[in-house]
Design a protein around this motif. Structure first.
Motif, PDB file in Angstrom:
ATOM      1  N   VAL A  28       0.859  -1.150  -0.072  1.00 55.08           N
ATOM      2  CA  VAL A  28       0.092  -0.073   0.016  1.00 55.08           C
ATOM      3  C   VAL A  28       0.967   1.127  -0.007  1.00 55.08           C
ATOM      4  CG1 VAL A  28      -1.833   1.165   1.347  1.00 55.08           C
ATOM      5  CG2 VAL A  28      -1.565  -1.345   1.474  1.00 55.08           C
ATOM      6  N   GLU A  29       0.823   2.087  -0.993  1.00 54.39           N
ATOM      7  CA  GLU A  29       1.691   3.363  -0.941  1.00 54.39           C
ATOM      8  C   GLU A  29       1.350   4.184   0.140  1.00 54.39           C
ATOM      9  OE1 GLU A  29       1.509   4.967  -4.914  1.00 54.39           O
ATOM     10  OE2 GLU A  29       1.834   3.031  -6.029  1.00 54.39           O
ATOM     11  N   GLU A  30       2.703   4.703   0.569  1.00 56.86           N
ATOM     12  CA  GLU A  30       2.222   5.910   1.598  1.00 56.86           C
ATOM     13  C   GLU A  30       1.222   6.677   1.627  1.00 56.86           C
ATOM     14  OE1 GLU A  30       5.342   9.089   3.818  1.00 56.86           O
ATOM     15  OE2 GLU A  30       6.203   7.845   2.204  1.00 56.86           O
ATOM     16  N   ALA A  31       1.089   7.420   0.668  1.00 61.62           N
ATOM     17  CA  ALA A  31       0.003   8.430   0.698  1.00 61.62           C
ATOM     18  C   ALA A  31      -1.112   7.786   0.398  1.00 61.62           C
ATOM     19  CB  ALA A  31      -0.075   9.316  -0.862  1.00 61.62           C
ATOM     20  N   GLU A  48     -12.122  13.993  12.000  1.00 67.52           N
ATOM     21  CA  GLU A  48     -11.117  13.633  11.396  1.00 67.52           C
ATOM     22  C   GLU A  48      -9.873  14.082  11.879  1.00 67.52           C
ATOM     23  OE1 GLU A  48      -9.714  15.367   7.222  1.00 67.52           O
ATOM     24  OE2 GLU A  48     -11.562  13.849   6.926  1.00 67.52           O
ATOM     25  N   PRO A  49      -8.621  13.358  12.090  1.00 68.31           N
ATOM     26  CA  PRO A  49      -7.452  13.898  12.560  1.00 68.31           C
ATOM     27  C   PRO A  49      -6.913  15.026  11.703  1.00 68.31           C
ATOM     28  CG  PRO A  49      -7.194  11.476  11.959  1.00 68.31           C
ATOM     29  CD  PRO A  49      -8.423  11.961  11.534  1.00 68.31           C
ATOM     30  N   ASP A  50      -6.101  15.782  12.162  1.00 74.33           N
ATOM     31  CA  ASP A  50      -5.440  16.994  11.272  1.00 74.33           C
ATOM     32  C   ASP A  50      -4.362  16.275  10.246  1.00 74.33           C
ATOM     33  OD1 ASP A  50      -6.768  18.851  12.854  1.00 74.33           O
ATOM     34  OD2 ASP A  50      -5.275  18.966  14.233  1.00 74.33           O
ATOM     35  N   ALA A  51      -3.780  15.077  10.738  1.00 76.49           N
ATOM     36  CA  ALA A  51      -2.770  14.615   9.899  1.00 76.49           C
ATOM     37  C   ALA A  51      -2.518  13.171  10.300  1.00 76.49           C
ATOM     38  CB  ALA A  51      -1.623  15.349   9.706  1.00 76.49           C
ATOM     39  N   VAL A  52      -2.000  12.291   9.429  1.00 78.14           N
ATOM     40  CA  VAL A  52      -1.779  11.114   9.684  1.00 78.14           C
ATOM     41  C   VAL A  52      -0.436  10.929   8.654  1.00 78.14           C
ATOM     42  CG1 VAL A  52      -1.933   8.512   9.356  1.00 78.14           C
ATOM     43  CG2 VAL A  52      -3.816   9.981  10.073  1.00 78.14           C
ATOM     44  N   ASP A  53       0.745  10.656   9.438  1.00 81.63           N
ATOM     45  CA  ASP A  53       2.118  10.460   8.790  1.00 81.63           C
ATOM     46  C   ASP A  53       2.538   8.827   8.818  1.00 81.63           C
ATOM     47  OD1 ASP A  53       4.307  11.467   7.333  1.00 81.63           O
ATOM     48  OD2 ASP A  53       5.382  11.702   9.185  1.00 81.63           O
ATOM     49  N   CYS A  54       2.944   8.436   7.809  1.00 84.35           N
ATOM     50  CA  CYS A  54       3.475   6.963   7.802  1.00 84.35           C
ATOM     51  C   CYS A  54       4.764   7.074   7.251  1.00 84.35           C
ATOM     52  CB  CYS A  54       2.563   6.044   7.121  1.00 84.35           C
ATOM     53  SG  CYS A  54       1.051   5.734   7.706  1.00 84.35           S
ATOM     54  N   PRO A  55       5.850   6.433   7.688  1.00 84.36           N
ATOM     55  CA  PRO A  55       7.483   6.591   7.125  1.00 84.36           C
ATOM     56  C   PRO A  55       7.499   6.041   5.705  1.00 84.36           C
ATOM     57  CG  PRO A  55       7.055   4.697   8.672  1.00 84.36           C
ATOM     58  CD  PRO A  55       5.792   5.297   8.585  1.00 84.36           C
ATOM     59  N   SER A  56       6.412   5.043   5.359  1.00 86.91           N
ATOM     60  CA  SER A  56       6.914   4.444   3.923  1.00 86.91           C
ATOM     61  C   SER A  56       5.699   3.899   3.370  1.00 86.91           C
ATOM     62  CB  SER A  56       8.113   3.586   4.169  1.00 86.91           C
ATOM     63  OG  SER A  56       7.899   2.488   4.986  1.00 86.91           O
ATOM     64  N   ASP A  57       5.687   3.013   2.641  1.00 88.22           N
ATOM     65  CA  ASP A  57       4.873   2.208   1.978  1.00 88.22           C
ATOM     66  C   ASP A  57       4.798   0.882   2.809  1.00 88.22           C
ATOM     67  OD1 ASP A  57       4.695   3.755  -0.168  1.00 88.22           O
ATOM     68  OD2 ASP A  57       5.847   2.201  -1.692  1.00 88.22           O
ATOM     69  N   LEU A  58       3.519   0.321   3.035  1.00 84.45           N
ATOM     70  CA  LEU A  58       3.180  -0.921   3.942  1.00 84.45           C
ATOM     71  C   LEU A  58       3.522  -2.143   2.988  1.00 84.45           C
ATOM     72  CD1 LEU A  58       2.553  -2.034   6.471  1.00 84.45           C
ATOM     73  CD2 LEU A  58      -0.024  -1.731   5.786  1.00 84.45           C
ATOM     74  N   ASN A  59       4.387  -2.912   3.184  1.00 85.93           N
ATOM     75  CA  ASN A  59       4.502  -4.072   2.474  1.00 85.93           C
ATOM     76  C   ASN A  59       3.494  -5.211   2.644  1.00 85.93           C
ATOM     77  OD1 ASN A  59       6.788  -3.407   1.132  1.00 85.93           O
ATOM     78  ND2 ASN A  59       8.095  -3.720   2.755  1.00 85.93           N
ATOM     79  N   GLY A  60       3.125  -5.863   1.823  1.00 82.62           N
ATOM     80  CA  GLY A  60       1.952  -6.700   2.120  1.00 82.62           C
ATOM     81  C   GLY A  60       2.392  -8.094   2.529  1.00 82.62           C
ATOM     82  N   LYS A  61       3.059  -8.351   3.519  1.00 82.30           N
ATOM     83  CA  LYS A  61       3.429  -9.335   4.301  1.00 82.30           C
ATOM     84  C   LYS A  61       2.709  -9.736   5.518  1.00 82.30           C
ATOM     85  CE  LYS A  61       7.386 -12.490   5.729  1.00 82.30           C
ATOM     86  NZ  LYS A  61       8.938 -11.976   5.833  1.00 82.30           N
ATOM     87  N   GLU A  62       1.923 -10.917   5.689  1.00 79.99           N
ATOM     88  CA  GLU A  62       1.347 -10.843   7.017  1.00 79.99           C
ATOM     89  C   GLU A  62       2.206 -10.935   8.099  1.00 79.99           C
ATOM     90  OE1 GLU A  62      -1.388 -14.481   8.819  1.00 79.99           O
ATOM     91  OE2 GLU A  62      -1.305 -14.193   6.571  1.00 79.99           O
ATOM     92  N   GLY A  63       1.753 -10.232   9.121  1.00 80.53           N
ATOM     93  CA  GLY A  63       2.585 -10.076  10.456  1.00 80.53           C
ATOM     94  C   GLY A  63       3.370  -8.933  10.387  1.00 80.53           C
TER      95      GLY A  63
END
Length: 100
Positions: A28-31, A48-63
């Motif tokens: 899942v891409e970061e944006a 709605e939160p003001d912002a959500v910030d994730c450091p990178s894309d989320l890799n699709g590997k269980e766990g």
């Protein structure tokens, strides 16, 4: 009201589903991830939160887990994402607001 919403956020755990087409490991891409988390929190809490910030894309590997940050007013909370299943390019993950 902000305090009430933050209290509700601290109890929130929900399942999200995101789709992404990629070569190799699905992700899942970061944006898209940040928007999905923000929309889900708005739907579940009604604010709605003001912002959500994730450091990178989320890799699709269980766990797989990822720590993102959520900003609401002057408060900042950590949000933990955990991939629960992957079916082709469909990634399902849980989101929980960190209590610590």
């Amino acid at each position: 009201m902000k305090i009430r919403s933050l209290a509700l956020l601290s109890l929130l755990v929900t399942a999200l589903t995101a789709c992404s087409v990629s070569i190799g490991t699905p992700k899942v891409e970061e944006a898209e991830l940040e928007k999905s988390v923000k929309d889900s929190l708005n739907e579940k809490v009604g604010q709605e939160p003001d912002a959500v910030d994730c450091p990178s894309d989320l890799n699709g590997k269980e766990g797989t887990t990822m720590r993102c940050s959520l900003t609401a007013g002057g408060d900042r909370l950590d949000v933990i994402l955990t991939v629960t299943s992957v079916d082709g390019d469909t990634i399902k993950y849980d989101i929980a607001v960190d209590q610590g």
